[in-house]
Design a protein around this motif. Structure first.
Motif, PDB file in Angstrom:
ATOM      1  N   PRO A 190     -20.106 -10.434 -14.987  1.00 36.03           N
ATOM      2  CA  PRO A 190     -19.169  -9.294 -15.316  1.00 36.03           C
ATOM      3  C   PRO A 190     -19.334  -8.225 -14.239  1.00 36.03           C
ATOM      4  O   PRO A 190     -20.589  -7.458 -14.165  1.00 36.03           O
ATOM      5  CB  PRO A 190     -19.314  -8.892 -16.700  1.00 36.03           C
ATOM      6  N   VAL A 191     -18.515  -7.765 -13.465  1.00 42.96           N
ATOM      7  CA  VAL A 191     -18.478  -6.620 -12.560  1.00 42.96           C
ATOM      8  C   VAL A 191     -18.780  -5.316 -13.571  1.00 42.96           C
ATOM      9  O   VAL A 191     -18.151  -5.010 -14.406  1.00 42.96           O
ATOM     10  CB  VAL A 191     -17.344  -6.338 -11.758  1.00 42.96           C
ATOM     11  N   ARG A 192     -20.009  -4.531 -13.444  1.00 45.92           N
ATOM     12  CA  ARG A 192     -20.313  -3.589 -14.215  1.00 45.92           C
ATOM     13  C   ARG A 192     -19.551  -2.221 -13.875  1.00 45.92           C
ATOM     14  O   ARG A 192     -19.396  -1.831 -12.288  1.00 45.92           O
ATOM     15  CB  ARG A 192     -21.559  -3.277 -14.102  1.00 45.92           C
ATOM     16  N   ASN A 193     -18.826  -1.435 -14.615  1.00 43.83           N
ATOM     17  CA  ASN A 193     -18.105  -0.305 -14.307  1.00 43.83           C
ATOM     18  C   ASN A 193     -19.201   0.896 -14.551  1.00 43.83           C
ATOM     19  O   ASN A 193     -19.584   1.435 -15.480  1.00 43.83           O
ATOM     20  CB  ASN A 193     -16.937  -0.146 -15.355  1.00 43.83           C
ATOM     21  N   PHE A 194     -19.609   1.413 -13.435  1.00 46.54           N
ATOM     22  CA  PHE A 194     -20.509   2.687 -13.373  1.00 46.54           C
ATOM     23  C   PHE A 194     -19.499   3.812 -12.736  1.00 46.54           C
ATOM     24  O   PHE A 194     -20.199   4.821 -12.181  1.00 46.54           O
ATOM     25  CB  PHE A 194     -21.675   2.492 -12.192  1.00 46.54           C
ATOM     26  N   THR A 195     -18.604   3.913 -12.883  1.00 44.22           N
ATOM     27  CA  THR A 195     -17.500   4.948 -12.376  1.00 44.22           C
ATOM     28  C   THR A 195     -17.453   5.972 -13.447  1.00 44.22           C
ATOM     29  O   THR A 195     -17.102   7.176 -13.046  1.00 44.22           O
ATOM     30  CB  THR A 195     -16.010   4.379 -12.361  1.00 44.22           C
ATOM     31  N   GLY A 196     -17.931   5.855 -14.489  1.00 41.67           N
ATOM     32  CA  GLY A 196     -17.767   6.802 -15.579  1.00 41.67           C
ATOM     33  C   GLY A 196     -16.605   6.897 -16.208  1.00 41.67           C
ATOM     34  O   GLY A 196     -16.253   7.834 -17.021  1.00 41.67           O
ATOM     35  N   ASP A 197     -15.634   6.322 -15.987  1.00 40.99           N
ATOM     36  CA  ASP A 197     -14.075   6.129 -16.354  1.00 40.99           C
ATOM     37  C   ASP A 197     -14.047   4.873 -17.154  1.00 40.99           C
ATOM     38  O   ASP A 197     -13.924   4.096 -16.571  1.00 40.99           O
ATOM     39  CB  ASP A 197     -13.023   6.368 -15.302  1.00 40.99           C
ATOM     40  N   PRO A 198     -14.096   5.085 -18.561  1.00 44.77           N
ATOM     41  CA  PRO A 198     -13.545   3.712 -19.440  1.00 44.77           C
ATOM     42  C   PRO A 198     -12.545   2.892 -18.975  1.00 44.77           C
ATOM     43  O   PRO A 198     -12.591   1.640 -19.102  1.00 44.77           O
ATOM     44  CB  PRO A 198     -13.637   4.214 -20.783  1.00 44.77           C
ATOM     45  N   ASN A 199     -11.549   3.598 -18.515  1.00 42.78           N
ATOM     46  CA  ASN A 199     -10.407   3.114 -18.119  1.00 42.78           C
ATOM     47  C   ASN A 199     -10.588   1.803 -16.714  1.00 42.78           C
ATOM     48  O   ASN A 199      -9.680   1.017 -16.735  1.00 42.78           O
ATOM     49  CB  ASN A 199      -9.229   4.182 -17.562  1.00 42.78           C
TER      50      ASN A 199
END
Length: 606
Positions: free
Chosen positions: A160-169
């Motif tokens: 799974p590509v991990r979302n490290f952007t800080g934006d849950p959207n």
């Protein structure tokens, strides 16, 4: 000669790190912690308050030039657990996707920095130089990676590509990218490179599996590990291809885009990643057309990826939103087939009386636009199977696709269902085994295999398969429910009653009714509970057949038949399986049951 020697330990908060033994203590209690997390902590305490890069963390804790990101993150989580540190509100360890880790807590005694004689001051640089030399020797002394040989076969898992952007959207966007990368890689060379279905990959977000377990239990040979980061002006997509057996990075890169341009660059990104996967694992450039374009326009592109993830949710509101977005994508990009296919899938999940008709129209449009589209042809067979109840046509179409080795996991799953309805259980189980080669962690596929073994009368085999399902998701409600029917058929009443009690506990109900002395009485109470649970939903699509089955388990033939007729009126997709489910054997001499099976084109007895 005077010198300032390194202290024997460093204390911080209630903890103490023993320098010589590399052991972490809380008070006088030694904590059970692996060497790598301790090595991380030792390095961080050497420079409290300063960021330490991920590469340096890995080199210090593992003494290896390349360490898979999953291993590093697992060690960070283990260290946080030992320190009772919250990743969102850290008291000791702060992390940053860009900068690494740093220690932010107090240091109440000692320091881990060498400050003694010239010899001790030079010890660390000498050690680092020696380590670097050893790493270089290790790197160049290793045999170079060879592509998969002709006639060979390997399996790739896109993590799974991990979302490290800080934006849950952006979680929907990251999940959409996971699915897209898995889809693109799967089209390279299925004979040599099997790509695990994205559904199985996304399940790992909920139940992470250590890389070593992926290798041993799921026969994974390669991993593609990626993360998404952003700042005010740029988007960073970092990825690496990993040899799962040796835990060695074969290739890695970070792609940087202006935030405003990122969505326009996804085709370029997909092409770059597929190119590297093909060159490293297959030894050739990818075939022409391996990266079909997504729709033009940032808004359409983002909406499609997000809607595809919304459609996977059980929330009806999310699915309704997804359907509206797919319709808008179709309006803007009429030749973009995936939007039609995804919208058809949503219709098949709905209770709308025209669901089958609308799904069929979308799939027919998709085949007219792209006659060679395998996803569209597989959905066509799915409609024949579940909406039209034309089992022979579905079986013929799927057999033809399977003969050309072009079925994906979903296609093989449908082929298995079609073969079960033809009572060819061996062939059905063979189709599921083919699906599991591509998607070995799929709970749905493992559950189907247990259910089909049960239908075939192999109740011991069904129990064994339920145990395989239990290894993947021990606390899932459907996992526990899997054991109930085969245990009953085998007469293992106490084991069945124990599983019924677990179902109640997992469902958040009080299991007092299962605590009776008689296991059979306990199961009868469970059946009443289950029928009550189905009562409110029995008029919704898909519920009547299961209520009929619950009555059949109780031996109530009249009520079971009434609910089968209700299932027929609602055109429920699973009704045909009533012809092969063992619990409906009590109806085999019933004229009404035989007439119903005849209407379905099925023989109503085993």
């Amino acid at each position: 000669m005077s010198s300032t020697s390194e202290p024997k330990s460093t204390a911080f908060g209630p903890f103490r790190l023993d320098i010589e033994s590399r052991a972490l203590y809380r008070g006088e209690q030694r904590l059970d912690l692996a060497a790598e997390p301790v090595g991380m902590l030792y390095r961080l305490l050497a420079d409290p308050g300063r960021w330490v890069a991920w590469t340096e963390i890995a080199g210090h804790a593992w003494n290896e030039p390349d360490v898979a990101d999953a291993r590093i993150q697992a060690a960070v989580r283990e260290l946080r657990r030992a320190l009772d540190d919250d990743a969102h509100r850290p008291a000791y360890i702060e992390s940053s996707p860009d900068r690494g880790l740093r220690y932010i807590g107090p240091v109440t005694a000692g320091t881990t920095r060498n400050t003694g004689s010239p010899l001790t001051r030079f010890a660390l640089p000498i050690a680092v130089a020696a380590l670097l030399a050893a790493a270089i020797w290790w790197w160049f002394g290793q045999p170079r990676h060879q592509p998969i040989a002709a006639g060979g076969h390997a399996r790739l898992l896109v993590l799974p590509v991990r979302n490290f952007t800080g934006d849950p959207n952006n979680g929907f966007l990251a999940d959409g990218m996971t699915r897209e990368l898995a889809r693109l890689a799967a089209g390279l060379d299925p004979e040599r490179l099997g790509v695990i279905d994205a559904r199985a990959s996304l399940e790992l977000k909920q139940r992470p599996v250590p890389p070593a377990k992926l290798v041993t239990d799921y026969a994974i040979d390669y991993l593609l590990e990626s993360n998404l980061r952003t700042d005010n002006r740029a988007v960073f997509f970092t990825t690496q291809l990993i040899d799962a057996h040796r835990q060695k990075s074969l290739w890695s890169n970070t792609y940087k885009y202006r935030a405003s341009d990122y969505l326009d660059q996804q085709d370029e990104l997909g092409a770059a990643l597929v190119d590297q996967i093909s060159r490293h694992l297959l030894g050739v450039a990818p075939p022409a057309g391996a990266v079909p374009n997504l729709p033009d326009g940032k808004l359409v592109r983002l909406n499609f990826l997000n809607a595809r993830q919304m459609a996977m949710q059980k929330d009806g509101r999310q699915r309704t939103r997804a359907a509206a977005i797919f319709q808008e994508v179709i309006r803007r990009e009429p030749e973009f087939l995936p939007a039609r296919i995804e919208l058809a899938d949503l219709w098949l999940l709905s209770a709308h009386p025209d669901a089958g008709k609308r799904a069929r129209a979308l799939i027919d449009e998709a085949i007219a636009i792209g006659p060679a589209s395998m996803p569209a042809r597989i959905r066509k067979a799915e409609l024949q199977l579940h909406a039209d109840w034309d089992f022979a046509a579905a079986r013929s179409a799927l057999n033809e696709l399977a003969g050309s080795h072009r079925l994906d996991a979903k296609g093989y799953q449908l082929l298995a269902a079609a073969r079960v309805l033809g009572r060819d259980f061996d062939a059905a189980l063979g189709a599921l085994d083919e699906a599991l080669k591509t998607d070995p962690t799929s709970l749905s596929l493992h559950g189907d295999k247990a259910w089909y073994l049960h239908m075939s009368g192999d109740f011991e085999g069904a129990v064994r398969q339920c145990r395989r399902l239990q290894a993947l998701a021990p606390e899932a409600l459907n996992t526990v429910r899997c054991f109930l029917d085969p245990y009953r058929q085998l007469g293992r009443w106490q084991q069945a009653a124990d599983m019924a009690r677990k179902v109640l506990v997992l469902a958040g109900d009080e299991p007092q009714s299962i605590d009776a002395d008689s296991a059979q009485a306990s199961l009868a109470a469970f059946d009443r509970w289950e029928i009550n649970q189905l009562g409110e939903s029995a008029t919704a699509s898909g519920a009547a057949i299961w209520r009929a089955l619950a009555h059949a388990r109780r031996g109530d033939a009249r009520e079971a038949m009434n609910w089968l007729q209700q299932s027929y009126r609602q055109h429920e997709r699973f009704l045909p399986f009533a012809a092969v489910i063992p619990e409906f054997a009590l109806l085999h001499d019933d004229a009404e049951y035989r007439a119903l099976m005849s209407q379905l084109g099925l023989q109503g007895e085993r």
